[in-house]
Every structure is written in structure tokens, then in C-alpha cells.
Motif scaffolding. Structure first.
Motif, PDB file in Angstrom:
ATOM      1  N   ILE A  86       0.855  -1.391   0.098  1.00  0.00           N
ATOM      2  CA  ILE A  86       0.041   0.098  -0.027  1.00  0.00           C
ATOM      3  C   ILE A  86       0.819   1.118  -0.204  1.00  0.00           C
ATOM      4  CG2 ILE A  86      -1.738   1.207   1.271  1.00  0.00           C
ATOM      5  CD1 ILE A  86      -2.731  -1.396   0.041  1.00  0.00           C
ATOM      6  N   ASP A  87       1.987   1.156   0.772  1.00  0.00           N
ATOM      7  CA  ASP A  87       2.816   2.335   0.940  1.00  0.00           C
ATOM      8  C   ASP A  87       3.580   2.674  -0.472  1.00  0.00           C
ATOM      9  OD1 ASP A  87       2.380   2.856   3.539  1.00  0.00           O
ATOM     10  OD2 ASP A  87       4.138   1.794   4.288  1.00  0.00           O
ATOM     11  N   TYR A  88       4.072   1.467  -1.030  1.00  0.00           N
ATOM     12  CA  TYR A  88       4.586   1.581  -2.549  1.00  0.00           C
ATOM     13  C   TYR A  88       3.846   2.140  -3.431  1.00  0.00           C
ATOM     14  CZ  TYR A  88       6.300  -0.526  -6.969  1.00  0.00           C
ATOM     15  OH  TYR A  88       7.076  -0.642  -7.970  1.00  0.00           O
ATOM     16  N   LEU A  89       2.366   1.810  -3.494  1.00  0.00           N
ATOM     17  CA  LEU A  89       1.345   2.310  -4.530  1.00  0.00           C
ATOM     18  C   LEU A  89       1.026   3.891  -4.119  1.00  0.00           C
ATOM     19  CD1 LEU A  89      -0.884  -0.695  -4.857  1.00  0.00           C
ATOM     20  CD2 LEU A  89       0.990   0.018  -6.544  1.00  0.00           C
ATOM     21  N   ARG A  90       0.618   4.041  -2.858  1.00  0.00           N
ATOM     22  CA  ARG A  90       0.241   5.542  -2.483  1.00  0.00           C
ATOM     23  C   ARG A  90       1.396   6.439  -2.610  1.00  0.00           C
ATOM     24  NH1 ARG A  90      -4.333   6.740   0.056  1.00  0.00           N
ATOM     25  NH2 ARG A  90      -3.050   8.274   1.191  1.00  0.00           N
ATOM     26  N   ASP A  91       2.539   6.162  -1.855  1.00  0.00           N
ATOM     27  CA  ASP A  91       3.642   7.043  -1.928  1.00  0.00           C
ATOM     28  C   ASP A  91       4.497   7.198  -2.893  1.00  0.00           C
ATOM     29  OD1 ASP A  91       2.427   7.503   0.680  1.00  0.00           O
ATOM     30  OD2 ASP A  91       4.110   6.061   1.632  1.00  0.00           O
ATOM     31  N   TYR A  92       4.601   6.044  -4.014  1.00  0.00           N
ATOM     32  CA  TYR A  92       5.500   6.389  -5.103  1.00  0.00           C
ATOM     33  C   TYR A  92       4.956   6.002  -6.245  1.00  0.00           C
ATOM     34  CZ  TYR A  92       8.539   5.921  -0.799  1.00  0.00           C
ATOM     35  OH  TYR A  92       9.077   6.279   0.331  1.00  0.00           O
ATOM     36  N   GLY A  93       4.184   4.921  -6.413  1.00  0.00           N
ATOM     37  CA  GLY A  93       3.534   4.638  -7.613  1.00  0.00           C
ATOM     38  C   GLY A  93       2.728   5.603  -8.385  1.00  0.00           C
ATOM     39  N   LYS A  94       2.029   6.527  -7.323  1.00  0.00           N
ATOM     40  CA  LYS A  94       1.096   7.605  -8.047  1.00  0.00           C
ATOM     41  C   LYS A  94       1.888   8.609  -8.693  1.00  0.00           C
ATOM     42  CE  LYS A  94       0.812  10.635  -3.879  1.00  0.00           C
ATOM     43  NZ  LYS A  94      -0.031  11.283  -3.048  1.00  0.00           N
ATOM     44  N   PHE A  95       3.171   8.621  -8.370  1.00  0.00           N
ATOM     45  CA  PHE A  95       4.054   9.583  -9.355  1.00  0.00           C
ATOM     46  C   PHE A  95       4.867   9.235 -10.506  1.00  0.00           C
ATOM     47  CE2 PHE A  95       4.673  10.913  -4.747  1.00  0.00           C
ATOM     48  CZ  PHE A  95       4.050  12.209  -4.726  1.00  0.00           C
ATOM     49  N   PHE A  96       4.352   7.776 -10.958  1.00  0.00           N
ATOM     50  CA  PHE A  96       4.842   7.373 -12.112  1.00  0.00           C
ATOM     51  C   PHE A  96       3.557   7.305 -13.204  1.00  0.00           C
ATOM     52  CE2 PHE A  96       8.153   6.521  -9.109  1.00  0.00           C
ATOM     53  CZ  PHE A  96       9.308   6.418 -10.042  1.00  0.00           C
ATOM     54  N   ASN A  97       3.531   7.794 -14.422  1.00  0.00           N
ATOM     55  CA  ASN A  97       2.546   7.765 -15.440  1.00  0.00           C
ATOM     56  C   ASN A  97       3.168   6.524 -16.240  1.00  0.00           C
ATOM     57  OD1 ASN A  97       2.034   8.366 -18.480  1.00  0.00           O
ATOM     58  ND2 ASN A  97       0.644   9.854 -17.230  1.00  0.00           N
ATOM     59  N   VAL A  98       2.086   5.711 -16.376  1.00  0.00           N
ATOM     60  CA  VAL A  98       2.479   4.560 -17.309  1.00  0.00           C
ATOM     61  C   VAL A  98       2.920   4.740 -18.685  1.00  0.00           C
ATOM     62  CG1 VAL A  98       1.282   2.402 -18.220  1.00  0.00           C
ATOM     63  CG2 VAL A  98       0.896   3.069 -15.943  1.00  0.00           C
ATOM     64  N   GLY A  99       2.033   5.860 -19.175  1.00  0.00           N
ATOM     65  CA  GLY A  99       2.639   6.253 -20.565  1.00  0.00           C
ATOM     66  C   GLY A  99       4.214   6.810 -20.551  1.00  0.00           C
ATOM     67  N   TYR A 100       4.697   7.411 -19.588  1.00  0.00           N
ATOM     68  CA  TYR A 100       6.078   7.839 -19.493  1.00  0.00           C
ATOM     69  C   TYR A 100       7.060   6.506 -19.133  1.00  0.00           C
ATOM     70  CZ  TYR A 100      10.152   9.760 -17.056  1.00  0.00           C
ATOM     71  OH  TYR A 100      11.267  10.174 -16.701  1.00  0.00           O
ATOM     72  N   MET A 101       6.629   5.463 -18.580  1.00  0.00           N
ATOM     73  CA  MET A 101       7.118   4.417 -18.169  1.00  0.00           C
ATOM     74  C   MET A 101       7.365   3.558 -19.655  1.00  0.00           C
ATOM     75  SD  MET A 101       5.852   3.439 -14.260  1.00  0.00           S
ATOM     76  CE  MET A 101       7.109   1.918 -14.354  1.00  0.00           C
ATOM     77  N   LEU A 102       6.241   3.401 -20.472  1.00  0.00           N
ATOM     78  CA  LEU A 102       6.224   2.765 -21.355  1.00  0.00           C
ATOM     79  C   LEU A 102       7.192   3.354 -22.574  1.00  0.00           C
ATOM     80  CD1 LEU A 102       2.653   1.947 -21.785  1.00  0.00           C
ATOM     81  CD2 LEU A 102       4.410   0.173 -21.418  1.00  0.00           C
ATOM     82  N   SER A 103       7.476   4.786 -22.426  1.00  0.00           N
ATOM     83  CA  SER A 103       8.271   5.403 -23.571  1.00  0.00           C
ATOM     84  C   SER A 103      10.134   5.090 -23.288  1.00  0.00           C
ATOM     85  CB  SER A 103       7.987   6.920 -23.500  1.00  0.00           C
ATOM     86  OG  SER A 103       8.654   7.429 -22.249  1.00  0.00           O
ATOM     87  N   LYS A 104       9.984   4.506 -22.254  1.00  0.00           N
ATOM     88  CA  LYS A 104      11.678   4.179 -21.975  1.00  0.00           C
ATOM     89  C   LYS A 104      12.031   3.219 -22.755  1.00  0.00           C
ATOM     90  CE  LYS A 104      11.556   7.382 -18.846  1.00  0.00           C
ATOM     91  NZ  LYS A 104      12.466   8.728 -18.838  1.00  0.00           N
ATOM     92  N   ASP A 105      13.245   3.248 -23.548  1.00  0.00           N
ATOM     93  CA  ASP A 105      13.821   2.411 -24.599  1.00  0.00           C
ATOM     94  C   ASP A 105      13.854   0.973 -24.261  1.00  0.00           C
ATOM     95  OD1 ASP A 105      14.394   4.514 -26.215  1.00  0.00           O
ATOM     96  OD2 ASP A 105      16.541   4.701 -25.587  1.00  0.00           O
ATOM     97  N   THR A 106      14.483   0.764 -22.893  1.00  0.00           N
ATOM     98  CA  THR A 106      14.337  -0.760 -22.409  1.00  0.00           C
ATOM     99  C   THR A 106      12.825  -1.307 -22.473  1.00  0.00           C
ATOM    100  OG1 THR A 106      16.411  -0.092 -21.167  1.00  0.00           O
ATOM    101  CG2 THR A 106      15.291  -2.346 -20.676  1.00  0.00           C
ATOM    102  N   VAL A 107      11.958  -0.726 -21.944  1.00  0.00           N
ATOM    103  CA  VAL A 107      10.653  -1.090 -21.926  1.00  0.00           C
ATOM    104  C   VAL A 107      10.206  -1.427 -23.360  1.00  0.00           C
ATOM    105  CG1 VAL A 107       8.177  -0.690 -20.848  1.00  0.00           C
ATOM    106  CG2 VAL A 107      10.115  -0.197 -19.383  1.00  0.00           C
ATOM    107  N   LYS A 108      10.032  -0.376 -24.082  1.00  0.00           N
ATOM    108  CA  LYS A 108       9.792  -0.317 -25.361  1.00  0.00           C
ATOM    109  C   LYS A 108      10.159  -1.720 -26.284  1.00  0.00           C
ATOM    110  CE  LYS A 108      10.591   4.068 -26.961  1.00  0.00           C
ATOM    111  NZ  LYS A 108      10.619   4.916 -27.812  1.00  0.00           N
ATOM    112  N   ARG A 109      11.654  -1.897 -26.033  1.00  0.00           N
ATOM    113  CA  ARG A 109      12.111  -2.979 -26.786  1.00  0.00           C
ATOM    114  C   ARG A 109      11.646  -4.420 -26.236  1.00  0.00           C
ATOM    115  NH1 ARG A 109      16.975  -0.062 -26.058  1.00  0.00           N
ATOM    116  NH2 ARG A 109      17.595  -1.376 -24.496  1.00  0.00           N
ATOM    117  N   ARG A 110      11.084  -4.331 -25.079  1.00  0.00           N
ATOM    118  CA  ARG A 110      10.376  -5.794 -24.702  1.00  0.00           C
ATOM    119  C   ARG A 110       8.883  -5.774 -24.699  1.00  0.00           C
ATOM    120  NH1 ARG A 110      13.029  -7.982 -20.150  1.00  0.00           N
ATOM    121  NH2 ARG A 110      11.196  -8.772 -20.018  1.00  0.00           N
ATOM    122  N   LEU A 111       8.255  -4.762 -25.169  1.00  0.00           N
ATOM    123  CA  LEU A 111       6.903  -4.865 -25.191  1.00  0.00           C
ATOM    124  C   LEU A 111       6.495  -5.703 -26.048  1.00  0.00           C
ATOM    125  CD1 LEU A 111       5.693  -1.179 -24.959  1.00  0.00           C
ATOM    126  CD2 LEU A 111       5.341  -2.723 -23.429  1.00  0.00           C
TER     127      LEU A 111
END
Length: 410
Positions: free
Chosen positions: A124-149
């Protein structure tokens, strides 16, 4: 030469997050961190350039923190080839302890373990205190993630970016750490950490990221693999002799790049060696300087002298003058071919794949081109047995000046 200019000249800057960093680096006084996960119990030669870069910053008045990822090691940084194998707690703990000892001995950096500040975070702490600051679209745009999709990436590895961002945030809050140093493949993780700090503490926070180019061979593949496998910094895994041979065989096209990144030799010294590569490449002065600097830094002067003693014995000296440990080191880098015990020399050479045929073996023996364990052999009917081995059950066969084979009898 100012620090930033030296880093540029050495080819150690790939990207920076802000042009302000040049002045900050030249001034000194930054606390920065560099990290690695405990996926093995030793660093390898591919890590060496990054750690030397951190040492260069330390020598110019900056304050390094070395993070070994006891937490992120459970997850694994996403790689292009697919999901990583999960390591057990026992293996990760062992690897962490070995890496910590190695880094403190070689570099003297302050050590931290990200397991210390992540192990008690609840879901719960992980999702509330940190996860909410990360936009999924932003994370998907990272090169390493894009190569693995396309091939697929688990949520576990997808979350690695958030865990590493927590590291930068924690070190900023508790150590006043304002710079992360990493390889160019870490750009996405570094910028994500910066974003998390700014979302938590304000957009005007003065934090930075710097990435270094990955070291490659002339064909573009990663630097750090030999025929025997990974070139480790631990002398128990890669001997000083093996390290010396790996480096002294560096390509002419790349050796100056390696000298800049892997040694503390000055600009004038490296430029003199660059001229030697152009005018007398057969002397391999640059390669010898590279091998000497790295082996001496990692293992000391005595280990370098041992590596040279083995090298000189193999390439023109008396291999039987080497002690048993040195003999084992000398033969370790060769793949051994198995043959039967107590066989004629001609069969020994053919079955050991030194010669392609009995006729070829016979010609070499008559010409005096064959040495077995440092002794010239010309009699094709001479019996070769385990009792004659150079060390253990291994024989060193030399044909001509530079063709070596290792044969094991059983």
C-alpha cells in the motif's frame, strides 16, 4: 584541464540532464552515487570504466556513494533478451558481501544497500507514496521497456524503474546526494529518479544525471568477454595473467579508447602511445601499457610481475621454470583436448587436434617445430604419458613461435 573537459576527452560523457552540471563538476563538492546489482559475486571488466569514472570525480573533490542493490537484485533490471532468472536470498546476500569487500578494497567508496530502505515498505505504501508519481505512458516510453513490449515484460521487471527511482530519492533525502552516475543504458532509470525527486520536493531541485558510453569492441559488441568467458575483477575467477592477455590482445582500433577510459595515464602519455600504434603497431606498446596499468591497479605490482613471468615463459622462455600455480594460470585460458594416456607422439598430436593428419604431424616433427611442455620433440614414436604433464594431467604443445594447444591425458 578541468574535470568536465577531461571526462569529455576520455569519452566518458554520453548524456547529461542539464548543462549546469559542467560547472558543478568543475567546482567539486557534489555527493553522487553509482549503483550495481549483486547478480554475481564479482564485478567484471565492463564495470571497471564506470567505477574509475567515479574515482576520477572523487579525486576532483566529489563524494562517491556506491550502492549495491540488495533489493533491486531481487527484481533485475529489464534487458532486451528477456526476463532475468530470479536469484535466491542466500545467493544475493553472498554476492552482496563479496561485491562490498571488492569495491571497498579497490575504490574505498562509501557503501549502501537499498534493501535497507525498501524491505519495510508495504504494498500500500509503495502504491500510494511512490507509484502515484509514475505515469504509465512515461514508463512505456523508456527504451528498455519499449524493446520488450513485443516479446513481453512482466510487471515485476516493469516496476524496476520505480524501485531504482526510490534509491535516488532516498540518497537525496538522507545523504544530500544530487548526482547519479551510470552507463548509457541507465538513462531512463536516472531520469525517472530525477522526476520522482522533483515531484516530491519541487521542480527547482538541483539534481543531475550523467551517463557514460558503454565500452565496445571494434565490431560494436560488448567489451569484456574472452574465449574463457567473462573477464572478472576477482583474481580467483580471472587470474592476473588472463587479465593481462585479454588486454594485451586489444584491437589497434580500440586500444586508445580503452587507455582513456580504463587508466589514469595522462593526455600526453596516451597521445604518445597513440603515435606508437600508428607508426609501430607490431610493438603493441599501447596494449602493453593498458594491460600493465589495469592489472597493477586491480591486483598490485607483484601480480603484474607474475603475469609477465608467465607471458615471457610461454612466448620464448622456459615454462618448466614456472611454479605449479603459474602453470595452471598459463594453461587455464586454453581449451583442452582429451586424448588417451601413453600414446605415440604422432598420435598425441593428431588426436589432440594439433595436426590435421599424420603426414602434417610428421613434417612438423622433422622440422623441429614442435615443443611439448617446453621441450623440443622430433621422434614421432616417443611415448607421451600423464607422467610427462606440465601440470596435473595437462600438456602444453607449442608449434612454431605462437601456436599453442593444451592436451589432457586420461
Amino acid at each position: 584541464m578541468k574535470l568536465y573537459d577531461e571526462l569529455k576527452w576520455r569519452g566518458l560523457i554520453n548524456d547529461v540532464t542539464s548543462p549546469e552540471l559542467e560547472e558543478k563538476l568543475n567546482q567539486g563538492g557534489l555527493t553522487f552515487y553509482i549503483g550495481t546489482d549483486p547478480t554475481a559475486d564479482s564485478l567484471h571488466i565492463g564495470h571497471f570504466s564506470s567505477l574509475l569514472c567515479a574515482k576520477r570525480l572523487k579525486e576532483h573533490g566529489h563524494h562517491p556513494i556506491m550502492l549495491v542493490g540488495g533489493a533491486t537484485g531481487f527484481i533485475g533490471d529489464p534487458k532486451a533478451s528477456g526476463e532475468r532468472n530470479m536469484l535466491s536470498k542466500e545467493v544475493l546476500r553472498h554476492n552482496y558481501e563479496k561485491l562490498s569487500e571488492q569495491i571497498e578494497r579497490l575504490f574505498g567508496f562509501t557503501m549502501v544497500n537499498n534493501l535497507d530502505w525498501t524491505k519495510d515498505i508495504t504494498v500500500i505504501d509503495y502504491l500510494r507514496d511512490y507509484g502515484k508519481f509514475f505515469n504509465v505512458g512515461y514508463m512505456l516510453s523508456k527504451d528498455t521497456v519499449k524493446r520488450r513490449l513485443e516479446s513481453g515484460i512482466s510487471y515485476t521487471e516493469f516496476s524496476y524503474m520505480i524501485l531504482q527511482s526510490l534509491d535516488f530519492l532516498h540518497l537525496y533525502e538522507h545523504y544530500n546526494c544530487t548526482l547519479q552516475l551510470g552507463g548509457q543504458d541507465q538513462w531512463g532509470n536516472i531520469t525517472s529518479g530525477l522526476e520522482l525527486i522533483r515531484k516530491k520536493h519541487g521542480a527547482d531541485v538541483a539534481c543531475y544525471g550523467l551517463t557514460m558510453p558503454l565500452i565496445t569492441k571494434a565490431d560494436g559488441t560488448k567489451f569484456g568477454k574472452s574465449e574463457a568467458g567473462t573477464v572478472w575483477l576477482d583474481q580467483e575467477k580471472t587470474s592476473a595473467y588472463e587479465m593481462y592477455q585479454f588486454l594485451v590482445n586489444s584491437e589497434d582500433e580500440k586500444v586508445i579508447d580503452y587507455l582513456k577510459k580504463l587508466t589514469f595515464l595522462s593526455k600526453a602519455e596516451i597521445e604518445a602511445l597513440e603515435k606508437a600504434v600508428q607508426t609501430q603497431p607490431h610493438m603493441r606498446e599501447a596494449q602493453k601499457a593498458l594491460a600493465k596499468e589495469v592489472v597493477t591497479f586491480l591486483h598490485g605490482e607483484a601480480a603484474y610481475e607474475t603475469a609477465m613471468r608467465i607471458t615471457n615463459a610461454l612466448f620464448g622462455g622456459d615454462v618448466k621454470a614456472l611454479n605449479l600455480t603459474e602453470r595452471r594460470d598459463a594453461l587455464k585460458s586454453f581449451a583442452a583436448v582429451d586424448v588417451d594416456d601413453a600414446i605415440k607422439c604422432i598420435d598425441f598430436l593428431v588426436n589432440g587436434k594439433v595436426a590435421a593428419s599424420r603426414r602434417e604431424a610428421r613434417e612438423w616433427l622433422k622440422q623441429g617445430s614442435i615443443q611439448i611442455n617446453g621441450v623440443k620433440v622430433q621422434d614421432e614414436n616417443q611415448i607421451i604419458s600423464k607422467a610427462d604433464a606440465l601440470v596435473d594431467d595437462l600438456h602444453l604443445v607449442k608449434r612454431g613461435k605462437r601456436n599453442y594447444s593444451v592436451i589432457r591425458q586420461h
